[in-house]
Write a protein that holds these residues in place. Structure first.
Motif, PDB file in Angstrom:
ATOM      1  N   ILE A  40       0.839  -1.204   0.000  1.00  0.00           N
ATOM      2  CA  ILE A  40       0.000   0.000   0.000  1.00  0.00           C
ATOM      3  C   ILE A  40       0.874   1.254   0.000  1.00  0.00           C
ATOM      4  O   ILE A  40       0.574   2.233  -0.695  1.00  0.00           O
ATOM      5  N   LYS A  41       1.967   1.233   0.725  1.00  0.00           N
ATOM      6  CA  LYS A  41       2.907   2.358   0.694  1.00  0.00           C
ATOM      7  C   LYS A  41       3.427   2.599  -0.721  1.00  0.00           C
ATOM      8  O   LYS A  41       3.685   3.742  -1.115  1.00  0.00           O
ATOM      9  N   GLU A  42       3.570   1.518  -1.470  1.00  0.00           N
ATOM     10  CA  GLU A  42       4.097   1.615  -2.832  1.00  0.00           C
ATOM     11  C   GLU A  42       3.004   1.889  -3.863  1.00  0.00           C
ATOM     12  O   GLU A  42       3.272   1.903  -5.064  1.00  0.00           O
ATOM     13  N   GLY A  43       1.759   2.083  -3.378  1.00  0.00           N
ATOM     14  CA  GLY A  43       0.690   2.486  -4.290  1.00  0.00           C
ATOM     15  C   GLY A  43      -0.183   1.373  -4.817  1.00  0.00           C
ATOM     16  O   GLY A  43      -0.897   1.572  -5.816  1.00  0.00           O
ATOM     17  N   ALA A  44      -0.151   0.208  -4.192  1.00  0.00           N
ATOM     18  CA  ALA A  44      -1.013  -0.892  -4.646  1.00  0.00           C
ATOM     19  C   ALA A  44      -2.475  -0.426  -4.663  1.00  0.00           C
ATOM     20  O   ALA A  44      -2.915   0.264  -3.746  1.00  0.00           O
ATOM     21  N   PRO A  45      -3.230  -0.802  -5.690  1.00  0.00           N
ATOM     22  CA  PRO A  45      -4.579  -0.239  -5.895  1.00  0.00           C
ATOM     23  C   PRO A  45      -5.669  -0.882  -5.039  1.00  0.00           C
ATOM     24  O   PRO A  45      -6.610  -1.489  -5.545  1.00  0.00           O
ATOM     25  N   PHE A  46      -5.543  -0.747  -3.731  1.00  0.00           N
ATOM     26  CA  PHE A  46      -6.575  -1.257  -2.825  1.00  0.00           C
ATOM     27  C   PHE A  46      -7.484  -0.108  -2.376  1.00  0.00           C
ATOM     28  O   PHE A  46      -7.066   1.040  -2.275  1.00  0.00           O
ATOM     29  N   TYR A  63       0.149  -0.972  12.107  1.00  0.00           N
ATOM     30  CA  TYR A  63       0.396  -0.854  10.673  1.00  0.00           C
ATOM     31  C   TYR A  63      -0.474   0.233  10.047  1.00  0.00           C
ATOM     32  O   TYR A  63      -0.048   0.909   9.102  1.00  0.00           O
ATOM     33  N   ILE A  64      -1.675   0.409  10.560  1.00  0.00           N
ATOM     34  CA  ILE A  64      -2.509   1.515  10.104  1.00  0.00           C
ATOM     35  C   ILE A  64      -1.876   2.840  10.516  1.00  0.00           C
ATOM     36  O   ILE A  64      -1.862   3.811   9.750  1.00  0.00           O
ATOM     37  N   GLU A  65      -1.328   2.883  11.731  1.00  0.00           N
ATOM     38  CA  GLU A  65      -0.624   4.087  12.185  1.00  0.00           C
ATOM     39  C   GLU A  65       0.568   4.392  11.280  1.00  0.00           C
ATOM     40  O   GLU A  65       0.831   5.561  10.941  1.00  0.00           O
ATOM     41  N   GLU A  66       1.282   3.354  10.898  1.00  0.00           N
ATOM     42  CA  GLU A  66       2.428   3.524   9.988  1.00  0.00           C
ATOM     43  C   GLU A  66       1.968   4.133   8.662  1.00  0.00           C
ATOM     44  O   GLU A  66       2.625   5.031   8.115  1.00  0.00           O
ATOM     45  N   LEU A  67       0.841   3.659   8.155  1.00  0.00           N
ATOM     46  CA  LEU A  67       0.317   4.180   6.888  1.00  0.00           C
ATOM     47  C   LEU A  67      -0.228   5.596   7.049  1.00  0.00           C
ATOM     48  O   LEU A  67      -0.125   6.416   6.128  1.00  0.00           O
ATOM     49  N   LEU A  68      -0.805   5.891   8.201  1.00  0.00           N
ATOM     50  CA  LEU A  68      -1.252   7.258   8.470  1.00  0.00           C
ATOM     51  C   LEU A  68      -0.066   8.215   8.476  1.00  0.00           C
ATOM     52  O   LEU A  68      -0.137   9.326   7.927  1.00  0.00           O
ATOM     53  N   ASN A  69       1.032   7.783   9.065  1.00  0.00           N
ATOM     54  CA  ASN A  69       2.226   8.634   9.158  1.00  0.00           C
ATOM     55  C   ASN A  69       2.851   8.907   7.796  1.00  0.00           C
ATOM     56  O   ASN A  69       3.539   9.921   7.628  1.00  0.00           O
ATOM     57  N   ASP A 111       0.941   9.128   5.081  1.00  0.00           N
ATOM     58  CA  ASP A 111      -0.183   9.645   4.275  1.00  0.00           C
ATOM     59  C   ASP A 111      -0.668   8.637   3.238  1.00  0.00           C
ATOM     60  O   ASP A 111      -1.181   9.014   2.187  1.00  0.00           O
ATOM     61  N   SER A 112      -0.513   7.350   3.555  1.00  0.00           N
ATOM     62  CA  SER A 112      -0.934   6.298   2.617  1.00  0.00           C
ATOM     63  C   SER A 112      -2.369   5.843   2.842  1.00  0.00           C
ATOM     64  O   SER A 112      -2.929   5.127   2.017  1.00  0.00           O
ATOM     65  N   VAL A 113      -2.953   6.229   3.997  1.00  0.00           N
ATOM     66  CA  VAL A 113      -4.387   6.019   4.214  1.00  0.00           C
ATOM     67  C   VAL A 113      -5.012   7.345   4.627  1.00  0.00           C
ATOM     68  O   VAL A 113      -4.328   8.242   5.135  1.00  0.00           O
ATOM     69  N   LEU A 114      -6.307   7.472   4.378  1.00  0.00           N
ATOM     70  CA  LEU A 114      -7.007   8.718   4.676  1.00  0.00           C
ATOM     71  C   LEU A 114      -6.995   9.002   6.175  1.00  0.00           C
ATOM     72  O   LEU A 114      -7.205   8.098   6.992  1.00  0.00           O
ATOM     73  N   ALA A 115      -6.776  10.243   6.523  1.00  0.00           N
ATOM     74  CA  ALA A 115      -6.516  10.635   7.910  1.00  0.00           C
ATOM     75  C   ALA A 115      -7.628  10.263   8.876  1.00  0.00           C
ATOM     76  O   ALA A 115      -7.375   9.940  10.031  1.00  0.00           O
ATOM     77  N   ASP A 116      -8.872  10.301   8.407  1.00  0.00           N
ATOM     78  CA  ASP A 116      -9.994  10.053   9.323  1.00  0.00           C
ATOM     79  C   ASP A 116     -10.609   8.669   9.151  1.00  0.00           C
ATOM     80  O   ASP A 116     -11.726   8.418   9.584  1.00  0.00           O
ATOM     81  N   GLY A 122      -8.182   0.821   7.577  1.00  0.00           N
ATOM     82  CA  GLY A 122      -8.075   2.163   7.033  1.00  0.00           C
ATOM     83  C   GLY A 122      -8.325   2.136   5.537  1.00  0.00           C
ATOM     84  O   GLY A 122      -8.247   1.085   4.896  1.00  0.00           O
ATOM     85  N   ILE A 123      -8.634   3.294   4.981  1.00  0.00           N
ATOM     86  CA  ILE A 123      -8.920   3.423   3.553  1.00  0.00           C
ATOM     87  C   ILE A 123      -7.709   4.053   2.859  1.00  0.00           C
ATOM     88  O   ILE A 123      -7.328   5.181   3.184  1.00  0.00           O
ATOM     89  N   PRO A 124      -7.063   3.324   1.943  1.00  0.00           N
ATOM     90  CA  PRO A 124      -5.887   3.869   1.251  1.00  0.00           C
ATOM     91  C   PRO A 124      -6.193   5.193   0.546  1.00  0.00           C
ATOM     92  O   PRO A 124      -7.270   5.366  -0.035  1.00  0.00           O
ATOM     93  N   SER A 125      -5.236   6.096   0.583  1.00  0.00           N
ATOM     94  CA  SER A 125      -5.442   7.452   0.072  1.00  0.00           C
ATOM     95  C   SER A 125      -5.703   7.490  -1.430  1.00  0.00           C
ATOM     96  O   SER A 125      -6.389   8.389  -1.913  1.00  0.00           O
ATOM     97  N   GLN A 126      -5.156   6.521  -2.162  1.00  0.00           N
ATOM     98  CA  GLN A 126      -5.286   6.571  -3.618  1.00  0.00           C
ATOM     99  C   GLN A 126      -6.611   6.022  -4.150  1.00  0.00           C
ATOM    100  O   GLN A 126      -6.869   6.060  -5.333  1.00  0.00           O
ATOM    101  N   THR A 127      -7.490   5.519  -3.268  1.00  0.00           N
ATOM    102  CA  THR A 127      -8.743   4.931  -3.747  1.00  0.00           C
ATOM    103  C   THR A 127      -9.611   5.953  -4.478  1.00  0.00           C
ATOM    104  O   THR A 127      -9.619   7.140  -4.140  1.00  0.00           O
TER     105      THR A 127
END
Length: 246
Positions: free
Chosen positions: A67-73, A83-89, A91-96, A211-216
């Motif tokens: 997901i960090k690398e942009g996988a289309p999930f 791991y969700i916290e890691e992605l939040l940090n 900006d790979s998942v939506l903040a809220d 969490g919801i990935p930012s690129q969705t």
């Protein structure tokens, strides 16, 4: 000419149908312990909403990296909140979008011997113990912590067979490639395999979050599925598979 027109019309109709199906599909990355529970949820959710769910199950750590690398999930259900916290940090998942949905439990699968958990694991009859790789799988980390808490990690380390994820650990026992495994309660619930629930005091809580990935491009549909997971029916299904509710 008429035949050509008919074929072209059929092609266009089929193409539109495929586009519609794709538009109504969300792609969910999920920890392997959720295989049975989320599959059941996905079927019920699709029946209710006509939104299809395509799952990719794997180890939480590896899915996090993808997901960090942009996988289309469109949604990520992790086996641990860190791991969700890691992605939040990053900006790979939506903040809220972070939601807690379950607390996982581990079990010793495959041993019907008498005695304590420690005695079973030290038994000469058990030559191989499979756990998910603790480097990137929260259930594997919990398994190692439990063995350390029991004071037997050094004694059994030579027996350990590492699996890529917790479902693969389950499959190693199922196939006979390991004598026993420390796996997710959710994977053995309802099966014929003997298992013993490991006291949660032996390891850090497996507090699971999503969490919801930012690129969705399907945020709203993803939110609908999140509400199903954390709602009454989703939580009831998780309980049926042995999860505790946060």
């Amino acid at each position: 000419m008429r035949i050509f027109t008919m074929i072209l019309t059929l092609f266009l109709i089929t193409g539109c149908m495929n586009d519609t199906a794709e538009d109504k599909t969300i792609y969910v990355a999920a920890a392997s312990d959720l295989y049975h529970a989320l599959t059941e949820m996905g079927e019920e959710f699709a029946a209710e909403t006509s939104i299809n769910i395509e799952f990719t199950f794997g180890s939480t750590g590896l899915l996090t990296q993808q997901i960090k690398e942009g996988a289309p999930f469109d949604l990520f259900a992790a086996a641990h909140e860190m791991y969700i916290e890691e992605l939040l940090n990053s900006d790979s998942v939506l903040a809220d979008s972070k939601e807690y949905y379950a607390i996982g439990r581990i079990v010793l699968m495959g041993s019907d011997e008498e005695g304590s958990l420690k005695e079973k694991l030290l038994s000469s009859n058990i030559r191989t113990i499979t756990i998910a790789n603790p480097e990137h799988a929260p259930y594997g980390k919990a398994a190692k912590e439990a063995l350390q808490s029991l004071g037997i990690w050094e004694e059994v380390e030579h027996k350990i067979v590492y699996a890529e994820n917790i479902r693969q650990a389950y499959q190693y026992v199922e196939s006979g490639n390991a004598d026993v495994g420390i796996v997710a309660l959710a994977l053995v619930t309802g099966t014929q395999y003997p298992y013993e629930v490991i006291d949660e005091e032996y390891h850090q809580p497996i507090l699971q979050a999503l969490g919801i990935p930012s690129q969705t491009e399907k945020e709203e549909m993803s939110k609908q599925f999140v509400q199903f997971i954390v709602g009454p029916r989703g939580q009831a299904i998780l309980k049926e598979y042995g999860f505790d509710i946060p």
